[in-house]
Motif scaffolding. Structure first.
Motif, mmCIF file in Angstrom:
data_model
loop_
_atom_site.group_PDB
_atom_site.id
_atom_site.type_symbol
_atom_site.label_atom_id
_atom_site.label_comp_id
_atom_site.label_asym_id
_atom_site.label_seq_id
_atom_site.Cartn_x
_atom_site.Cartn_y
_atom_site.Cartn_z
ATOM 1 N N PRO A 1 1.058 -1.295 -0.100
ATOM 2 C CA PRO A 1 0.082 0.114 0.071
ATOM 3 C C PRO A 1 0.764 1.287 -0.087
ATOM 4 O O PRO A 1 2.097 1.204 0.439
ATOM 5 C CB PRO A 1 -0.749 0.044 1.378
ATOM 6 N N LEU A 2 0.163 2.313 -0.546
ATOM 7 C CA LEU A 2 0.841 3.679 -0.607
ATOM 8 C C LEU A 2 1.225 4.235 0.879
ATOM 9 O O LEU A 2 -0.138 4.174 1.478
ATOM 10 C CB LEU A 2 0.176 4.748 -1.477
ATOM 11 N N ARG A 3 2.075 4.775 1.259
ATOM 12 C CA ARG A 3 2.178 5.371 2.540
ATOM 13 C C ARG A 3 2.083 6.704 2.596
ATOM 14 O O ARG A 3 2.644 7.339 1.592
ATOM 15 C CB ARG A 3 3.390 4.648 3.385
ATOM 16 N N THR A 4 1.581 7.311 3.552
ATOM 17 C CA THR A 4 1.499 8.669 3.833
ATOM 18 C C THR A 4 2.944 9.343 4.016
ATOM 19 O O THR A 4 3.455 8.882 4.970
ATOM 20 C CB THR A 4 0.442 9.234 4.661
ATOM 21 N N GLU A 5 3.382 10.288 3.335
ATOM 22 C CA GLU A 5 4.684 10.839 3.664
ATOM 23 C C GLU A 5 4.486 12.293 4.045
ATOM 24 O O GLU A 5 3.607 12.906 3.649
ATOM 25 C CB GLU A 5 5.719 10.990 2.321
ATOM 26 N N VAL A 6 5.193 12.900 5.202
ATOM 27 C CA VAL A 6 4.789 14.297 5.687
ATOM 28 C C VAL A 6 6.148 14.643 5.740
ATOM 29 O O VAL A 6 7.224 14.259 6.306
ATOM 30 C CB VAL A 6 4.262 14.157 6.976
ATOM 31 N N SER A 7 6.421 15.850 4.971
ATOM 32 C CA SER A 7 7.490 16.858 5.373
ATOM 33 C C SER A 7 6.995 18.148 5.959
ATOM 34 O O SER A 7 6.027 18.318 5.806
ATOM 35 C CB SER A 7 8.157 17.167 3.776
#
Length: 362
Positions: A47-53
């Motif tokens: 699954p695509l994971r959420t990335e936070v910058s």
């Protein structure tokens, strides 16, 4: 010319997301083209994971002069939104970051980590003139990452300290966490909340707004807020012609029963890339209604998917738009839901004393 179909992904990789496309943003100089190289079987990708910058914001308050909006300033602590609503009109803003309005919008998020600090500075400026600030006008302030980041809560504390009026729009249940800040502000006439209620069908809600709380949870939030003295507007937005518009009266009644004292509505908007993303979602999830939904939308926008003109973009025009407006007016009058609410107070605003300030002699 690249089309959204070239970026369509499959299986578990996009499960729980609002779109399956990740077309190149309109400002990028190169394009991406997805293809099967034979190495990965369908549904085998993780699954695509959420990335936070993090972004270090230089300014926070954004001003607008739109006659369609009841406020002239807003703040957005996050860019992108993990709720992943398939219809979100804010998706095209991700293109300004060199990212796709598709899956990037809901998986590559940016948190403005120093938002509260910048807000305090801007409110303290001598030239600042107080007026209600809107939060949640672009992306949802109470999306899942707020649980860990707490940026919205920090901003609310600053607003409370300055006695600054604020209007919040959300689908998120996390707003209940901040009741200790919101309730005292509401008692001083400084806050109003809008809860977006798009459908009472939990299955449709899950498909259309995959990571947002369902209708039962949103109604529970209205009850909790109003029970604590926080005034709430039920926002039947967006209404989707041929898909959810038949629920208009039921949505308003449910909001009223939960404690809302005001209501509003906006028709589905499909600016820029949102149109193709929405049509892709519609073809996959509601193929039998595709022609009817798009025909109604184009009927209200002069044959186009969207009309960006002020005074037209929010509700469209023509017979169908007028009929929906009449239904809304009749239902709100019957239910006692007002459309215009008393203004939030601005007379209490004051810059609090800071360490090092010269003490007053009086």
């Amino acid at each position: 010319m690249e089309r959204f179909e070239t970026e369509k992904l499959l299986g578990s990789e996009v499960r729980g997301r609002g779109t399956t496309s990740n077309a190149t943003g309109r400002y990028e100089t190169t394009t991406r083209d997805g293809f099967d190289d034979g190495w990965t079987a369908e549904n085998a990708l993780p699954p695509l994971r959420t990335e936070v910058s993090n972004e270090i914001a230089r300014s926070l308050i954004t001003y607008n002069r739109s006659p369609d909006l009841p406020f002239d300033r807003s703040i957005n602590p996050y860019r992108g939104c993990e709720h992943g609503c398939s219809y979100c009109f804010a998706r095209p803003t991700h293109a300004y970051l060199g990212l796709s309005p598709g899956l990037d919008f809901e998986t590559k998020l940016i948190a403005r980590a120093n938002a509260a600090e910048v807000l305090r500075k801007e409110l303290s400026a001598r030239r600042y003139k107080v007026a209600p600030i809107a939060i949640g006008t672009n992306t949802d302030p109470y999306q899942p990452i707020e649980r860990d980041r707490g940026i919205v809560r920090d901003c609310l504390r600053v607003l409370a300290e300055f006695n600054h009026p604020v209007a919040i729009v959300t689908k998120g249940t996390l707003i209940e966490r901040d009741m200790d800040v919101l309730a005292p502000m509401a008692a001083r006439g400084l806050v109003r909340v809008g809860i977006s209620l798009t459908t009472l069908d939990p299955g449709l809600s899950r498909r259309m707004e995959p990571r947002a709380p369902g209708p039962i949870q949103r109604l529970r939030v209205i009850r909790a807020l109003t029970g604590a003295g926080v005034p709430v507007r039920v926002m039947t937005s967006p209404l989707v012609p041929g898909l959810t518009d038949h629920e208009l009266e039921a949505l308003l009644a449910a909001g009223k029963d939960a404690g809302a004292d005001a209501a509003s509505w906006i028709m589905l908007r499909l600016p820029r890339e949102v149109s193709e993303l929405w049509q892709e979602w519609l073809a996959e999830h509601e193929p039998n209604r595709f022609d009817r939904v798009m025909a109604r939308l184009r009927e209200m926008h002069g044959g186009r998917d969207y009309d960006p003109r002020w005074g037209h973009r929010m509700r469209g025009e023509g017979h169908y738009a007028e009929m929906v407006a009449q239904r809304f007016d009749m239902a709100t009058k019957r239910l006692g839901l007002v459309q215009k609410t008393p203004p939030l107070r601005t007379d209490l605003f004051a810059v609090p004393e800071q360490p090092g300030d010269q003490l007053s002699l009086f």
